[in-house]
Structure formats: C-alpha cells, structure tokens
Design an enzyme around this catalytic site. Sequence first.
Site, PDB file in Angstrom:
ATOM      1  N   SER A   1       0.824  -1.143  -0.118  1.00 42.81           N
ATOM      2  CA  SER A   1      -0.021  -0.020   0.010  1.00 42.81           C
ATOM      3  C   SER A   1       1.060   1.218  -0.112  1.00 42.81           C
ATOM      4  O   SER A   1       1.938   1.081   0.488  1.00 42.81           O
ATOM      5  CB  SER A   1      -0.801  -0.126   1.096  1.00 42.81           C
ATOM      6  OG  SER A   1      -1.443   1.382   1.255  1.00 42.81           O
TER       7      SER A   1
ATOM      8  N   TYR B   1      -1.182  -0.759  10.321  1.00 40.29           N
ATOM      9  CA  TYR B   1      -1.504  -1.235   9.062  1.00 40.29           C
ATOM     10  C   TYR B   1      -0.274  -0.731   8.224  1.00 40.29           C
ATOM     11  O   TYR B   1       0.076  -1.325   7.043  1.00 40.29           O
ATOM     12  CB  TYR B   1      -2.657  -0.404   8.649  1.00 40.29           C
ATOM     13  CG  TYR B   1      -3.208  -0.756   7.251  1.00 40.29           C
ATOM     14  CD1 TYR B   1      -3.481  -1.887   6.569  1.00 40.29           C
ATOM     15  CD2 TYR B   1      -3.091   0.174   6.421  1.00 40.29           C
ATOM     16  CE1 TYR B   1      -3.604  -1.901   5.116  1.00 40.29           C
ATOM     17  CE2 TYR B   1      -3.277   0.371   4.823  1.00 40.29           C
ATOM     18  CZ  TYR B   1      -3.792  -0.923   4.182  1.00 40.29           C
ATOM     19  OH  TYR B   1      -3.960  -1.245   2.990  1.00 40.29           O
TER      20      TYR B   1
END
Length: 259
Positions: free
Chosen positions: A124, A137
């Site tokens: 990401s 995350y």
Amino acid sequence: DGIGKSYAEELARRGFAIVLISRSQHKLDDVARSLGKVETKTIAVDFGKTNIYPSIEAGLSGLEIGVLVNNVGVSYPYPEYYLHIPDLDNFITNMINVNMTSVCQVILIHLSLQSKGVILNISSASGMYPVPLLTIYSATKAFVDFFSRGLQEEYRRQGIIIQSVLPFFVATKMTRIRKPTLDKPTPERYVAAELNTVGLQSQTNGYFPHAVMGWLTTKLVPIDIVIFFGARMNRLQRTGYLHRRKLREQKNGTGLKTD
Ligand SMILES: NC(=O)c1ccc[n+]([C@@H]2O[C@H](COP(=O)([O-])OP(=O)(O)OC[C@H]3O[C@@H](n4cnc5c(N)ncnc54)[C@H](OP(=O)(O)O)[C@@H]3O)[C@@H](O)[C@H]2O)c1
C-alpha cells in the site's frame, strides 16, 4: 472482493484458470461463477489463523501457478490511536497474520511447488512512509514492500518476477469510497493499469495518477511534512467517525461510550 476480485476477473479475461482463496465459501462460489468459462478452484480459509497453510498447500499441489497475487489484507475500521484500538491484542495478531504472515507463507508454498512465475504482493502507499493512527497497517504494508523487494533480488536470476504493488486509495469495501474519481479509481480500472507494469517495475504504485502522488510524497515533500499531514487527516477522520457513531447510538438509544 475488491482489488483481489478484479485481479481474478482480469486474469480470467486473459485466459488464465483461477484459484480463489478467501474466507467465505459462498462469496468464493459467487466469484467463481461470475468468471464465466475459465476453470476455477476455491479454497476457503481464514488468514487470521496460522494453521491453514497445509490445506492451502494441498489445494495448490499439482497445479501450475503462473501468477500468484498476494492480495488479502485488513485495515482499521477507522483511524485510531494505538492504545485506543478496540480489542488491541487480537487486532494486532489478526493484522499481522492476515497482512504479513500470509505473504511469507503463501510464497513459501508457491516457491516449493514452482520454479518460475510472477508474484504480485499488494502492499500500500501507506507502506511508503509511516501513517499515524493507521500505524500498524502502515507498518505491515512497509514489511510487505521490503519483503518483496528483497526477495525479488534473491530470485531474479531464476526468472521469478516479484512485484511490490503500492496503491493509494481505490474505491472498495475497505475504503468505503462509493464514488470513484480519477485519483480513487474502481478496482477494475486500477488492476487493468497495474497489470501493464508487471515485468517493467519491481516496485510500483500501479496506476498513473497514483505514481504522480507517489512521486510528490516521496521525492518532493519532506517526509516529516507527509507524516504530519497524514496524522492531521486521520485525526479529522477519527473525529468525524466517532461523532457519527455517537449520533447513531443516541438515535438507537444505545448510548455507548465512544472515546
Ligand atoms: N482499497 C484501497 O484503497 C487499498 C489501498 C492500498 C492497498 N490496498 C490493499 O489491497 C488489498 C485488497 O484491498 P481491498 O480494498 O480490495 O479490500 P477489500 O475490498 O476489503 O477485500 C479484501 C478481501 O480479503 C478478504 N479477507 C479479509 N480478511 C480475511 C481473512 N482473515 N481471511 C481470508 N480472507 C480475508 C475479504 O474477504 P471477505 O469479503 O470475506 O471479508 C475480501 O475478499 C489489501 O491488501 C489492502 O491492504 C487497498
């Protein structure tokens, strides 16, 4: 769902047979049916658990896997300070198992069964720099990026392509973005663009507007400023989310404590 489903659709369209691995058998069956004429197989496992890998290996053995897409991932339900994350202990274990262990273990199986092929690891843009209030995350996605790039160098000479894919926002269930825009594309649009970078880039934002955003946030703006604005944006989102939740609870008469 989301980006993974779009990879399955796009690869099926290009004539690949597809193995789908995810949690809910009924969703897997629906997607397998929607892929049309290509041959499909499904394996239902919960990547939050660590005892699932023998059944994945059994499901994959004997198959020639040309492209492995390590897509499974979970994020936060809303941006939150570390110690305020509900059920933090289980949250940490689940996120590490789903976002990191899955990538290492599935590649272990893949490389023990095949000597060639393409591996796409969906990291990401949150892994390109720390993103406060999504800290775990962001850290798991930085792991996926480093793991991919290190492994690519180890196995390059064997002709194995390993790519680290770092999307910014894509309109999926995870981001709850309902209206796609140029910078927040549909997963179909994102994946069609991303697949054109395979074999050309070992680390990619995958989609031209995201590549521009990646360049701006890593090359042009000092990292401390990127982290500062990331924190500010997420604090605002957190406040908005908690406010909406409080209103919902007041309306339903549950009145749970929100902070
Ligand atoms: N969307 C974005 O903006 C964005 C940006 C950057 C990176 N990414 C990354 O892209 C990947 C895909 O994201 P997405 O937006 O497509 O997410 P999504 O729409 O939430 O889809 C995630 C998929 O993973 C499955 N899954 C979740 N937890 C699982 C578990 N414990 N075991 C097995 N399967 C599980 C979900 O199954 P269920 O439907 O059963 O839950 C779903 O099929 C993730 O790695 C994410 O971090 C996304």
